[in-house]
Design a protein around this motif. Structure first.
Motif: not given
Length: 290
Positions: A175, A179, A207, A210, A212, A215, A227, A230-231, A234, A261
């Motif tokens: 991670r 980042q 950006h 997040i 889906d 991955f 993962v 966070i789905r 997402a 976004q």
């Protein structure tokens, strides 16, 4: 099938466009490729998985775009393969309206390529550096060219960059590695506009939040669980791709832009420091010449 991939109502402006999409066999890259193929564009997709490439070409043919979709198999974590892919692009097209940089591949465990680079640094940053700078002439041959780098911006500044350890030999985790690529790509955009002052190319750092996606990566148990969690929050690809399509349809007037976004952010902060960009450019040139 979601409406943004349909051909209905999409004729005209994008019909003559040529796009090159890295990481174009999955997620956002695939969505961009299929969207513009449906609108009559010519699209060159670069990815590491030949089977996924063949499946995408078959899908393009089913959608009435045979001959306008091209797949180049390349592991972009290898600089030699990145450069070979660029030469293959040159054999296919004379100009590029949009270069869309989406390729990434997660590694929970630090992995070094056969060329001696940490894999995330090589794929997520170095390949984007090479692709951005080495195809400027093809981009400048188009009327309103744009590079869309789907990597950042982070907006948090180059203080997060490990200047003495770009390959994360110390304290690596997957991670952190991902980042770390964000601020590097922020400075790539700044450095590009500094090094290519006469170019027509508009450089956009985007950006998507997040998303889906597939991955793509090699995950240990902890990262796989992360993962999976966070789905649930997402955004679906169909939603997350919309700001990307908006930028590609109407590139901004400024040489460098940053979008999070769908919302533009300032490029005046420490994340886009000119001296840091110059420093990173010089260090990248050193790495690539070794």
């Amino acid at each position: 099938m979601s409406s943004f991939l349909q051909t209905d109502g999409y004729i005209g402006a994008s019909a003559a466009k040529t796009l090159v999409v890295t990481g174009g066999t999955d997620g956002l890259g695939r969505a961009v490729a299929l969207h513009y193929l449906a609108r009559g564009a010519e699209v060159v997709i670069i990815g590491r998985d030949a089977a996924k490439g063949a499946a995408l070409l078959a899908e393009a043919a089913r959608r009435g775009a045979p001959g306008r979709a091209h797949f180049i198999a390349a592991d972009l974590s290898l600089i030699a393969e990145t450069r070979s892919a660029i030469e293959e692009v040159r054999s296919l097209v004379d100009s590029i309206d949009a270069l869309v940089l989406c390729a990434r591949h997660f590694h929970s465990t630090r992995t070094v390529t056969t060329e001696g680079f940490e894999s995330n640094l090589a794929l997520f940053y170095l390949s984007r550096f090479v692709a951005s700078h080495d195809m400027v002439d093809l981009l400048d041959a188009a009327p309103e060219p744009v590079i869309l780098n789907v990597a950042g911006p982070t907006g948090t500044g180059a203080a997060e960059i490990r200047w003495d350890d770009l390959g994360l030999e110390h304290g690596y985790d997957g991670r952190t590695a991902m980042q770390h690529g964000g601020p590097l790509n922020d400075l790539l955009g700044v450095g590009f506009t500094l090094r290519q002052p006469t170019s027509k190319v508009r450089y956009v750092l985007l950006h998507p939040g997040i998303v889906d996606t597939g991955f793509s990566g090699q995950y240990d148990a902890a990262d796989a669980a992360h993962v999976a969690a966070i789905r649930d929050i997402a955004a679906p690809v169909e939603q997350a791709v919309q700001p990307i399509l908006a930028v590609l349809d109407q590139p901004p007037a400024a040489p460098l832009s940053a979008v999070v976004q769908g919302v533009p952010i300032s490029i005046e902060g420490p994340a886009f420091d000119v001296e840091d960009a110059k420093r990173l450019y010089a260090e990248t040139e050193r790495l690539l010449s070794r």
